[in-house]
Design an enzyme around this catalytic site. Structure first.
Site, PDB file in Angstrom:
ATOM      1  N   LYS A  39      -3.478 -19.153  -3.869  1.00 27.50           N
ATOM      2  CA  LYS A  39      -3.962 -20.228  -4.755  1.00 27.50           C
ATOM      3  C   LYS A  39      -2.990 -20.633  -5.871  1.00 27.50           C
ATOM      4  O   LYS A  39      -1.995 -19.905  -6.191  1.00 27.50           O
ATOM      5  CB  LYS A  39      -5.360 -20.104  -5.153  1.00 27.50           C
ATOM      6  CG  LYS A  39      -5.405 -18.742  -6.011  1.00 27.50           C
ATOM      7  CD  LYS A  39      -6.655 -18.553  -6.619  1.00 27.50           C
ATOM      8  CE  LYS A  39      -6.770 -17.527  -7.506  1.00 27.50           C
ATOM      9  NZ  LYS A  39      -7.801 -17.314  -8.536  1.00 27.50           N
ATOM     10  N   TYR A 271      11.200 -25.612 -35.117  1.00 28.74           N
ATOM     11  CA  TYR A 271      10.075 -26.211 -35.923  1.00 28.74           C
ATOM     12  C   TYR A 271       9.474 -25.386 -36.820  1.00 28.74           C
ATOM     13  O   TYR A 271       8.822 -24.286 -36.418  1.00 28.74           O
ATOM     14  CB  TYR A 271       9.002 -26.893 -35.035  1.00 28.74           C
ATOM     15  CG  TYR A 271       9.752 -28.248 -34.027  1.00 28.74           C
ATOM     16  CD1 TYR A 271      10.337 -29.199 -34.711  1.00 28.74           C
ATOM     17  CD2 TYR A 271       9.421 -28.002 -32.668  1.00 28.74           C
ATOM     18  CE1 TYR A 271      10.797 -29.927 -33.937  1.00 28.74           C
ATOM     19  CE2 TYR A 271      10.066 -29.127 -32.002  1.00 28.74           C
ATOM     20  CZ  TYR A 271      10.588 -30.040 -32.307  1.00 28.74           C
ATOM     21  OH  TYR A 271      10.957 -31.052 -31.741  1.00 28.74           O
TER      22      TYR A 271
HETATM   23  C1  LIG Z   1     -12.043 -15.293  -5.277  1.00 30.35           C
HETATM   24  C2  LIG Z   1     -10.968 -14.585  -5.397  1.00 30.35           C
HETATM   25  N1  LIG Z   1     -10.516 -13.801  -4.587  1.00 30.35           N
HETATM   26  C3  LIG Z   1      -9.323 -12.804  -5.006  1.00 30.35           C
HETATM   27  C4  LIG Z   1      -8.599 -13.323  -5.934  1.00 30.35           C
HETATM   28  C5  LIG Z   1      -7.277 -12.415  -6.185  1.00 30.35           C
HETATM   29  O1  LIG Z   1      -7.216 -11.757  -7.555  1.00 30.35           O
HETATM   30  P1  LIG Z   1      -6.023 -10.665  -7.895  1.00 30.35           P
HETATM   31  O2  LIG Z   1      -5.055 -11.593  -8.111  1.00 30.35           O
HETATM   32  O3  LIG Z   1      -6.595  -9.917  -8.892  1.00 30.35           O
HETATM   33  O4  LIG Z   1      -5.846 -10.041  -6.663  1.00 30.35           O
HETATM   34  C6  LIG Z   1      -8.999 -14.450  -6.628  1.00 30.35           C
HETATM   35  C7  LIG Z   1      -8.068 -14.499  -8.055  1.00 30.35           C
HETATM   36  O5  LIG Z   1      -8.348 -14.720  -8.965  1.00 30.35           O
HETATM   37  C8  LIG Z   1     -10.046 -14.955  -6.512  1.00 30.35           C
HETATM   38  O6  LIG Z   1     -10.646 -16.032  -7.300  1.00 30.35           O
END
Ligand SMILES: Cc1ncc(COP(=O)(O)O)c(C=O)c1O
Length: 384
Positions: A39, A271
């Protein structure tokens, strides 16, 4: 000269490291399948090349938050199991069903919409029911679970969908021994047992994210969902360093110094003039700023390897640039400034930046902006 060294800034993405990390995580959860969480553009690393590399290293699932992210993987020609979990009313459910994506459902409105879309498409949807076992975010509350399970079973009996998974997400897996970990596991087991008693036959039951994959073996079930660890970053300094887990950071963020100049003592920098030169000195202008994802919160603190030494940002991070005090050292414009990476050259880590900006390393890599080109290295897995 490195062929990318003439870029203003670049995020080098070491896909061989990513593949090696996936192998390390698979070995850690050897009884389970692995979902590569890609993601948010693979936490800023580039979703499509990272998804491909993870699959090459044995990830049998890919996970995204939004359906648009999942559909983009398909549009790039990526096959195999893909799941996405962050839905809002209106879908795009039908597109996801037609693209063979597993969709997550946390409540009745979502189940109703996916059932309607599957009937329109004439294809059974693959649905994973998400349980809120204590995170208090997305997912179905235990009290509402019987209604959701019963409606999903009815739709399954009618041939409209198949319940492929039962799943949940941890609140505090990055805090070793936190009592909510065991409590969530208990609730998860109960909710899974209830659904199975009602006739659900999931292909996968899953709750583990990176920290749970690394430290809570009883949470692995049939599948682990790893994001941050796959990118070579420890989920939390409390758990250990990435090296402690045999993981290697995948992203190196570097920039070409835009200007080096001599200034007198007492010169205000950037700044607000929050930094003033103590003596005559030299300054390097590093041409990345908060528009590129460099946290303004790290003003005066962010570490940078430049001219062979790690130095702190002098004064404020601006939108497009910040300044480093070289203490009299003279460098050529075009010299490399490395903000973070695996540490081979003594450069800081994303965790160091997280500390400097009072945040987590997840945010440091994920927020690197679109103006910074990603340069993917070692795409060819044949050399691993
Ligand atoms: C539903 C879900 N599963 C798994 C993960 C993966 O988490 P991590 O990056 O801690 O492995 C995330 C990330 O936030 C998530 O939202």
């Amino acid at each position: 000269m490195n062929e990318t060294a003439t870029l203003r800034a670049r995020a080098e993405i070491d896909l061989a490291a990513l593949r090696a990390n996936v192998r390390v995580l698979r070995a850690r959860a050897s009884g389970a399948q692995l979902m590569a969480v890609v993601k948010s553009d693979a936490y800023g690393h580039g979703a499509v090349p990272c998804a491909r590399a993870a699959q090459e290293a044995g990830a049998s699932w890919l996970g995204t938050a939004t359906p648009q992210e999942a559909l983009a993987l398909r549009a790039a020609g990526i096959r195999g199991r893909v799941m996405c979990w962050l839905w809002t009313p209106g879908g795009p459910w039908r597109e996801a069903v037609e693209a063979d994506i597993d969709v997550s459902v946390s409540g009745m409105w979502a189940l109703d919409e996916v059932v309607a879309a599957a009937m329109e498409a004439g294809i059974p949807a693959r649905v994973q029911l998400k349980a809120d076992t204590g995170l208090g975010r997305n997912g179905c509350q235990p009290a509402d679970w019987p209604e959701l399970v019963s409606a999903a079973r009815a739709a399954e009996e009618a041939g409209v969908l198949r319940v492929t998974g039962l799943w949940s997400h941890f609140a505090c897996a990055d805090e070793p021994g936190h009592p909510s970990i065991a409590a969530q596991l208990d609730v998860f087991r109960d909710m899974v047992a209830y659904a199975e008693k009602e006739g659900v036959r999931p292909e996968v039951r899953h709750i583990a994210n990176s920290p749970a994959t690394l430290t809570v073996p009883e949470s692995h079930f049939d599948l682990v969902r790893t994001g941050i660890a796959m990118y070579g970053i420890s989920p939390s300094p409390e758990l250990g360093t990435s090296a402690d887990f045999g993981l290697r950071p995948v992203m190196t963020l570097a920039a070409s110094v835009a200007l080096v100049k001599q200034v007198p003592p007492g010169h205000g920098i950037s700044y607000g003039h929050h930094y003033t030169t103590a003596a005559e000195t030299t300054l390097a202008l590093v041409p990345v700023g908060y528009a590129d994802g460099i946290p303004r919160h790290a003003s005066g603190r962010g570490p940078v390897l430049v001219g062979g030494a790690v130095r702190r940002i002098a004064g404020r991070v601006a939108m497009d640039q910040f300044v480093v005090d070289l203490g009299g050292e003279v460098l050529e414009a075009g010299a490399e400034a490395v903000l973070f990476g695996p540490g081979d050259r003594g450069e800081p880590s994303a965790e160091d930046w997280a500390r400097a900006a009072d945040t987590i390393a997840y945010e440091i890599v994920t927020r690197i902006g679109v103006r910074v080109p990603r340069v993917h290295l070692h795409e060819d897995s044949g050399r691993d």
